[in-house]
Scaffold this motif. Structure first.
Motif, PDB file in Angstrom:
ATOM      1  N   VAL A 248       0.867  -1.189   0.000  1.00  0.00           N
ATOM      2  CA  VAL A 248       0.000   0.000   0.000  1.00  0.00           C
ATOM      3  C   VAL A 248       0.894   1.226   0.000  1.00  0.00           C
ATOM      4  O   VAL A 248       1.732   1.387   0.892  1.00  0.00           O
ATOM      5  CB  VAL A 248      -0.898   0.030   1.253  1.00  0.00           C
TER       6      VAL A 248
ATOM      7  N   PRO B  99       0.752  14.449  -2.004  1.00  0.00           N
ATOM      8  CA  PRO B  99       0.083  14.968  -3.195  1.00  0.00           C
ATOM      9  C   PRO B  99       1.099  15.385  -4.250  1.00  0.00           C
ATOM     10  O   PRO B  99       2.224  15.752  -3.912  1.00  0.00           O
ATOM     11  CB  PRO B  99      -0.708  16.173  -2.681  1.00  0.00           C
ATOM     12  N   SER B 100       0.715  15.329  -5.507  1.00  0.00           N
ATOM     13  CA  SER B 100       1.691  15.518  -6.580  1.00  0.00           C
ATOM     14  C   SER B 100       2.343  16.889  -6.557  1.00  0.00           C
ATOM     15  O   SER B 100       3.411  17.078  -7.129  1.00  0.00           O
ATOM     16  CB  SER B 100       1.019  15.275  -7.924  1.00  0.00           C
TER      17      SER B 100
ATOM     18  N   ASP C 281       3.410   8.667 -11.749  1.00  0.00           N
ATOM     19  CA  ASP C 281       1.979   8.958 -11.779  1.00  0.00           C
ATOM     20  C   ASP C 281       1.330   8.382 -10.526  1.00  0.00           C
ATOM     21  O   ASP C 281       1.818   7.427  -9.947  1.00  0.00           O
ATOM     22  CB  ASP C 281       1.342   8.330 -13.025  1.00  0.00           C
ATOM     23  N   ASP C 282       0.204   8.992 -10.140  1.00  0.00           N
ATOM     24  CA  ASP C 282      -0.538   8.434  -9.009  1.00  0.00           C
ATOM     25  C   ASP C 282      -1.170   7.131  -9.447  1.00  0.00           C
ATOM     26  O   ASP C 282      -1.763   7.051 -10.517  1.00  0.00           O
ATOM     27  CB  ASP C 282      -1.648   9.398  -8.593  1.00  0.00           C
ATOM     28  N   ILE C 283      -1.035   6.090  -8.613  1.00  0.00           N
ATOM     29  CA  ILE C 283      -1.677   4.848  -9.021  1.00  0.00           C
ATOM     30  C   ILE C 283      -2.937   4.624  -8.199  1.00  0.00           C
ATOM     31  O   ILE C 283      -3.052   5.077  -7.063  1.00  0.00           O
ATOM     32  CB  ILE C 283      -0.730   3.632  -8.925  1.00  0.00           C
ATOM     33  N   GLN C 284      -3.872   3.951  -8.834  1.00  0.00           N
ATOM     34  CA  GLN C 284      -5.171   3.693  -8.214  1.00  0.00           C
ATOM     35  C   GLN C 284      -4.980   2.937  -6.894  1.00  0.00           C
ATOM     36  O   GLN C 284      -4.206   1.996  -6.810  1.00  0.00           O
ATOM     37  CB  GLN C 284      -6.029   2.855  -9.166  1.00  0.00           C
ATOM     38  N   GLY C 285      -5.675   3.385  -5.873  1.00  0.00           N
ATOM     39  CA  GLY C 285      -5.610   2.691  -4.591  1.00  0.00           C
ATOM     40  C   GLY C 285      -4.521   3.204  -3.663  1.00  0.00           C
ATOM     41  O   GLY C 285      -4.442   2.792  -2.520  1.00  0.00           O
ATOM     42  N   SER C 286      -3.653   4.115  -4.158  1.00  0.00           N
ATOM     43  CA  SER C 286      -2.641   4.669  -3.267  1.00  0.00           C
ATOM     44  C   SER C 286      -3.290   5.691  -2.342  1.00  0.00           C
ATOM     45  O   SER C 286      -4.373   6.185  -2.606  1.00  0.00           O
ATOM     46  CB  SER C 286      -1.534   5.327  -4.086  1.00  0.00           C
ATOM     47  N   ILE C 287      -2.606   5.966  -1.247  1.00  0.00           N
ATOM     48  CA  ILE C 287      -3.134   6.939  -0.291  1.00  0.00           C
ATOM     49  C   ILE C 287      -2.258   8.181  -0.358  1.00  0.00           C
ATOM     50  O   ILE C 287      -1.044   8.073  -0.513  1.00  0.00           O
ATOM     51  CB  ILE C 287      -3.095   6.349   1.134  1.00  0.00           C
ATOM     52  N   GLN C 288      -2.876   9.354  -0.273  1.00  0.00           N
ATOM     53  CA  GLN C 288      -2.083  10.585  -0.245  1.00  0.00           C
ATOM     54  C   GLN C 288      -2.419  11.379   1.003  1.00  0.00           C
ATOM     55  O   GLN C 288      -3.586  11.629   1.280  1.00  0.00           O
ATOM     56  CB  GLN C 288      -2.378  11.437  -1.480  1.00  0.00           C
ATOM     57  N   GLU C 289      -1.400  11.749   1.739  1.00  0.00           N
ATOM     58  CA  GLU C 289      -1.598  12.587   2.920  1.00  0.00           C
ATOM     59  C   GLU C 289      -0.578  13.704   2.861  1.00  0.00           C
ATOM     60  O   GLU C 289       0.538  13.503   2.391  1.00  0.00           O
ATOM     61  CB  GLU C 289      -1.392  11.776   4.200  1.00  0.00           C
ATOM     62  N   ASP C 290      -0.972  14.879   3.352  1.00  0.00           N
ATOM     63  CA  ASP C 290      -0.038  15.984   3.258  1.00  0.00           C
ATOM     64  C   ASP C 290       0.795  16.167   4.514  1.00  0.00           C
ATOM     65  O   ASP C 290       1.880  16.712   4.458  1.00  0.00           O
ATOM     66  CB  ASP C 290      -0.775  17.278   2.935  1.00  0.00           C
TER      67      ASP C 290
ATOM     68  N   LEU D 109      -0.254   6.363   9.347  1.00  0.00           N
ATOM     69  CA  LEU D 109      -0.809   5.395   8.395  1.00  0.00           C
ATOM     70  C   LEU D 109       0.199   4.294   8.059  1.00  0.00           C
ATOM     71  O   LEU D 109      -0.168   3.123   7.987  1.00  0.00           O
ATOM     72  CB  LEU D 109      -1.264   6.110   7.121  1.00  0.00           C
TER      73      LEU D 109
ATOM     74  N   THR E 176      -0.957   0.607   8.897  1.00  0.00           N
ATOM     75  CA  THR E 176      -1.523  -0.144   7.780  1.00  0.00           C
ATOM     76  C   THR E 176      -0.595  -1.276   7.367  1.00  0.00           C
ATOM     77  O   THR E 176       0.565  -1.030   7.050  1.00  0.00           O
ATOM     78  CB  THR E 176      -1.751   0.789   6.579  1.00  0.00           C
TER      79      THR E 176
END
Lengths: 308, 302
Positions: A169, A174-175, A193-202, A210, A214
């Motif tokens: 995971v 963020p980009s 690139d952002d991949i589906q299912g990844s989590i982004q926190e600032d 996390l 996790t």
């Protein structure tokens, strides 16, 4: 008609007042900016507004408090605000802030080259980052290629990089984040690139929470956030330590910049010199988890070229 | 015209001036409000529209594009993942919160009007005083691990987001519904009982149908709040810029992507303008919610 008169009158006054406020504000900032350079020698005074990077905020805030407590500089006011590197760079090049704090070189953020040229870079500290994983991942060391495979989504299970049989995971930034830009540039070597299912926190605190909680999570954090709740991963066999960063063997690090528009005025220069003084560099900088500039044996330019 | 009925000048000058002070004071406030409102709308609209008119991104790409990659080469500015994320979380939160809110409101006004209201009302009002970052942290520390242990995976996602939002909008929904229920004329209730209806029959055949528009107002206002909430959702939803395929998958809302990226982008860049366009979408949606509430109120009056 007579009934509506007060309303119309008030509207007019109000618009006038607003207009007056607007122009007054402009004059105010310009005044403050030119003030400092005017009276240099005798006694320093002026207002310094430092805006930007939240990663650099604790250091500037602490240094600002200490600076104002020094007798010599008691007439200088230092105000510090967060808001992000982008905000810092925008405000300093628009003249709204005296200093723009940024995690990245202005060249990487500002699109307008003319604006970049106006800015003067003052590097005040170094921040290094390490890849971290949840403890159950079963991996201690990752190569650059393995990291690229993980963050691009090519490898989806820890067993493919020599760990436990557990899904990976990704806890990313963020980009637009400066931390992510640094990690991608110096650890991965390319934008991902952002991949589906990844989590982004600032916030680093949330990333740490996390990743620690996790199963199978991987992320990256500044050295000051590392502790036993996480598995700190070696990068190409090199441990993320202050010594390794200073010696230039560990590459995932970036400068913390404080930009001024043109050369700084006397008060601002005094403040910047104060941050670079041993007083701050040896105590506050290391205390807060940054790496002092004086210890760095390597230098890096905006294009990423390293010089010994 | 009616000078004869009302003397133009009152007997005492003082009253005349009192009247004027009041008028001027209210006028200042009204003008101030109007100016602030119009400048906000103008500012957001001018910034948000420049994405389309200056940077040349088509509106259909923005609203319908599934790829959001403003830092890539070439850059993509598709906001569909965020728009769907916002709508799904808002609708689900409203679906969870409305029945709960309705039950709480009925409990306070119909079932135990005295004591129930005394205890429940302050408890619910207390909920609205908790800062959203606290809700977010509770979500991250309680709801996310809970979902992770029940359903597996990461626990972060729309499900966690809408559960947090549901609790956050509960006070709004409940208090508006309770107000609506207690505003119902006593006669209606009494005549229903007089006809021999039980309390339950009275509630679901008389009270709920008559107050329905006002109850819906509560739901819509709750949704408006959920739609605009940023911080708490941002902490638990995961923020991956993709159209989610399941409720347990990381997704983003319009507000979460704005708060995450606004500070990191420079003013005037395309990325920044695209974020303002999202703010414009939020603003337009708020207008829609306000119009909905107005329509419901109009129906309520008839």
């Amino acid at each position: 008609m007579f009934k509506k008169l007060p309303f119309i009158l008030m509207t007019l006054t109000f618009v006038l007042v607003l207009a007056a406020c607007g122009s007054k504000n402009d004059a105010g900032t310009e005044g403050a900016a030119s003030n400092g350079s005017g009276e240099a020698a005798a006694e320093l005074s002026g207002n310094i507004l430092a805006v930007g990077s939240t990663a650099l905020l604790p250091l500037v805030e602490q240094a600002g408090q200490k600076f104002m407590a020094v007798d010599e500089y008691k007439n200088v006011t230092v105000q510090v605000q967060g808001g992000g590197s982008g905000t810092g760079l925008t405000q300093v090049s628009d003249g709204q802030a005296t200093i723009g704090n940024s995690d990245v070189f202005a060249e990487e953020k500002l699109e307008d080259e003319a604006k970049v040229k106006e800015l003067v870079d003052h590097q005040v500290a170094v921040v290094a980052m390490a890849p971290v994983s949840n403890k159950d991942a079963g991996v201690e060391d990752l190569t650059k290629q393995q990291l690229v495979d993980i963050f691009s989504g090519k490898v989806k299970n820890w067993k493919d990089v020599g760990g436990a049989d557990k899904a990976i995971v990704i806890v990313n930034r963020p980009s637009s984040s400066g931390t992510r830009a640094t990690f991608e540039k110096y650890a991965l070597g390319a934008k991902m690139d952002d991949i589906q299912g990844s989590i982004q926190e600032d916030s680093s605190g949330n990333v740490k929470k996390l990743v620690a909680e996790t199963p199978g999570a991987i992320g990256y954090l500044a050295l000051s956030y590392l502790d036993d709740s996480l598995q700190v991963l070696k990068y190409e066999g090199v441990e993320a330590t202050v010594e390794n960063v200073e010696a230039g063997t560990y590459p995932v690090w970036a400068y913390e910049h404080m930009y001024t528009k043109g050369e700084p005025d006397a008060a601002t220069k005094a403040f910047l010199d104060y941050i670079l003084s041993d007083e701050i560099q040896q105590n506050d900088v290391t205390e807060l988890g940054y790496i002092p500039m004086s210890g760095m044996k390597v230098k890096r330019d905006a294009a990423g070229n390293v010089v010994q | 015209m009616n000078n004869k009925l009302k003397p133009r000048r009152p007997l005492k000058e003082k009253h005349y001036w009192e009247e004027w002070t009041g008028r001027i004071y209210t006028s200042i406030c009204v003008v101030f409000l109007i100016v602030v409102m119009f400048s906000i709308v103008y500012f957001v609209a001018s910034k948000g529209l420049s994405t389309f008119f200056q940077n040349g991104i088509s509106i259909s790409e923005f609203l319908g594009g599934k790829t959001w990659n403003p830092t890539g080469e070439p850059a993509f500015y598709g906001a569909l993942p965020f728009i769907t994320g916002s709508f799904i979380t808002t609708l689900l939160a409203a679906l969870i919160a409305s029945p709960l809110g309705l039950c709480a409101a009925l409990f306070m006004t119909e079932i135990v009007p005295g004591k129930g209201k005394k205890i429940l009302q302050p408890a619910i009002e207390l909920l609205s005083g908790i800062p959203s970052v606290v809700y977010g942290f509770i979500g991250l520390s309680v709801i996310v691990p809970l979902l992770r242990s029940i359903f597996g995976g990461t626990g972060v996602g729309i499900a966690a987001g809408c559960l947090v939002l549901a609790v956050m909008i509960l006070p709004t929904v409940t208090s508006i519904m309770a107000d609506a229920l207690s505003a119902l004329p006593k006669g209606l209730r009494e005549s229903s009982y007089a006809l021999g209806a039980t309390r339950w029959q009275t509630i679901y055949r008389v009270i709920i149908p008559t107050t329905l528009p006002a109850l819906l107002t509560g739901v819509v206002l709750g949704m408006a709040r959920a739609f605009g909430e940023a911080l708490a959702v941002q902490m638990v939803i995961g923020n991956a810029p993709h159209v989610p395929t399941s409720l347990l998958e990381s997704a983003s809302t319009l507000t979460s992507v704005i708060t995450l990226s606004m500070g990191n982008t420079t003013m005037g860049s395309v990325h920044n303008n695209a974020l303002w366009s999202m703010a414009l979408v939020l603003l337009v949606m708020t207008f829609v919610f306000v119009i909905l509430v107005r329509l419901l109120e109009r129906r309520n009056r008839v």
